[in-house]
Design an enzyme around this catalytic site. Structure first.
Site, short mmCIF file in Angstrom:
data_model
loop_
_atom_site.label_atom_id
_atom_site.label_comp_id
_atom_site.label_asym_id
_atom_site.label_seq_id
_atom_site.Cartn_x
_atom_site.Cartn_y
_atom_site.Cartn_z
N CYS A 39 -48.53 -45.90 -60.39
CA CYS A 39 -48.89 -45.79 -62.43
C CYS A 39 -47.66 -45.83 -63.14
O CYS A 39 -46.26 -45.35 -62.38
CB CYS A 39 -50.02 -45.01 -61.98
SG CYS A 39 -49.41 -44.00 -63.17
N THR A 40 -47.73 -46.12 -63.93
CA THR A 40 -46.48 -46.60 -64.92
C THR A 40 -45.97 -44.73 -65.30
O THR A 40 -44.85 -45.02 -65.96
CB THR A 40 -46.73 -46.69 -66.33
OG1 THR A 40 -48.02 -46.35 -67.02
CG2 THR A 40 -46.82 -48.76 -65.48
N HIS A 41 -46.37 -44.25 -64.84
CA HIS A 41 -46.54 -42.56 -65.47
C HIS A 41 -45.55 -42.04 -63.89
O HIS A 41 -44.82 -40.99 -64.41
CB HIS A 41 -48.13 -41.67 -65.56
CG HIS A 41 -48.52 -41.85 -66.17
ND1 HIS A 41 -49.43 -42.75 -66.49
CD2 HIS A 41 -48.25 -40.78 -67.01
CE1 HIS A 41 -50.29 -41.87 -68.38
NE2 HIS A 41 -49.57 -40.90 -68.04
N CYS A 47 -50.08 -50.41 -67.88
CA CYS A 47 -50.97 -49.40 -67.52
C CYS A 47 -51.06 -49.94 -65.69
O CYS A 47 -51.96 -51.05 -65.85
CB CYS A 47 -51.93 -49.38 -67.72
SG CYS A 47 -53.22 -47.23 -67.11
N ASN A 48 -50.38 -49.26 -64.77
CA ASN A 48 -51.93 -50.91 -63.19
C ASN A 48 -53.13 -50.33 -63.83
O ASN A 48 -53.51 -51.50 -63.43
CB ASN A 48 -51.52 -49.98 -62.19
CG ASN A 48 -49.16 -49.92 -62.12
OD1 ASN A 48 -49.55 -50.90 -61.46
ND2 ASN A 48 -48.77 -49.26 -62.75
N GLY A 94 -57.77 -42.90 -64.48
CA GLY A 94 -57.81 -43.62 -62.46
C GLY A 94 -59.00 -43.04 -62.38
O GLY A 94 -59.22 -43.59 -60.95
N1 DGL Z 1 -50.13 -45.47 -66.04
C1 DGL Z 1 -51.59 -45.86 -65.71
C2 DGL Z 1 -51.54 -46.46 -64.80
O1 DGL Z 1 -50.26 -46.79 -64.86
C3 DGL Z 1 -52.52 -44.76 -65.99
C4 DGL Z 1 -53.11 -43.37 -65.23
C5 DGL Z 1 -53.87 -42.91 -65.82
O2 DGL Z 1 -54.36 -43.02 -67.03
O3 DGL Z 1 -54.89 -42.39 -64.78
O4 DGL Z 1 -51.83 -47.23 -63.75
#
Ligand code: DGL
Length: 274
Positions: A190-192, A80-81, A50
């Site tokens: 964000c998928t996290h 991942c978005n 990000g």
């Molecule tokens: N899981 C991620 C997303 O959906 C990645 C976030 C990142 O690495 O900053 O954006």
């Protein structure tokens, strides 16, 4: 590409993210396409994406996709978005297999909102992405969007600090201004972030709906597999995990989030990012 290309439907699906966030999509895929073999790649050595440049992210996405194609994948889910926003058009242009991306679910949130105020929590890079700006233009004209970049949250989740004073402090800092504006929908971009839902629920007043796009992504994956006659009919499946970072750290978080015992492999950097 000339010639007729036959894909063995027992080939795996590739799923990747900057780290463990894509596991929130992976877990939905295991429910919606339970017959499929999957290879999950966590680019943990380069997380978070990000805060990185679009060029850097695209180079990483290209390298990981090459690796997954070399493993025989029939379709890739960019879980991942940030990576979707920065790179999916390039990946679709450069590779011949289908790619499914993840985007903040602005449209269902705008439709469901009664107050006309929708909150979005995503990474700084996702907000810059052309896909995101386009979806807003298309679907969110009728609502007020309240955007917050969740700086620092991905690092906490990667380190297993999901329910921690620091995650509570950051979430309150990002979410309370939106609550004060009257949001009734919170889009997790964000998928996290779905791993933070129990903490987010404690912070948000009751009645605010939290929208995680993972179920919709899994349904879209099934649809594309069906359309291509790619659904695995062999009755044989296996799941594999790779990380570009520490195997020990990834295994620990994977076990915590998914339960069970998992063998995690090192992603070797023959996967060059050029
Ligand atoms: N899981 C991620 C997303 O959906 C990645 C976030 C990142 O690495 O900053 O954006």
């Amino acid at each position: 590409m000339a010639g007729i290309f036959f894909m063995d439907n027992s080939a795996p699906i590739g799923v990747f993210d900057s780290g463990i966030g894509g596991l929130s999509v992976f877990r939905e895929l295991t429910k919606v396409v339970p017959e499929e073999s999957m290879i999950y790649v966590a680019d943990s050595a380069n997380a978070p994406y990000g805060t990185k440049s679009r060029r850097f992210i695209t180079n990483r996405c290209r390298a990981i996709s090459r690796f997954l194609v070399a493993q025989g994948c029939k379709l890739i889910v960019v879980a991942c978005n940030t990576a979707t926003g920065a790179s999916i058009s390039t990946l679709r242009r450069e590779f011949s297999i289908p790619f499914i991306g993840v985007e903040p679910a602005v449209k269902p949130a705008a439709i469901a909102s009664k107050t006309g105020h929708v909150g979005i929590l995503a990474t700084a890079q996702t907000f810059k992405g052309e896909h995101f700006r386009r979806s807003i233009g298309l679907y969110a004209k009728s609502v007020n969007l309240h955007e917050a970049a969740g700086t620092g949250l991905v690092e906490l989740i990667e380190n297993g600090m999901i329910d921690s004073p620091e995650s509570r402090r950051l979430l309150s800092q990002y979410l309370m201004p939106m609550v004060d504006q009257g949001i009734d929908q919170l889009v997790l971009g964000c998928t996290h972030y779905p791993f933070l839902i129990p903490v987010i629920r404690e912070i948000l007043p009751a009645g605010i709906q939290i929208i995680d796009p993972a179920p919709a992504v899994a349904r879209q994956t099934r649809k594309v597999l069906e359309q291509n006659n790619y659904l695995n009919s062999s009755g044989v499946k296996r799941q594999q995990f790779y990380t570009s970072g520490s195997i020990e750290k990834f295994t620990k978080v994977l076990t915590k989030l998914a339960g069970g015992e998992w063998a995690v492999n090192q992603l070797v950097e023959s996967v060059s990012s050029d």
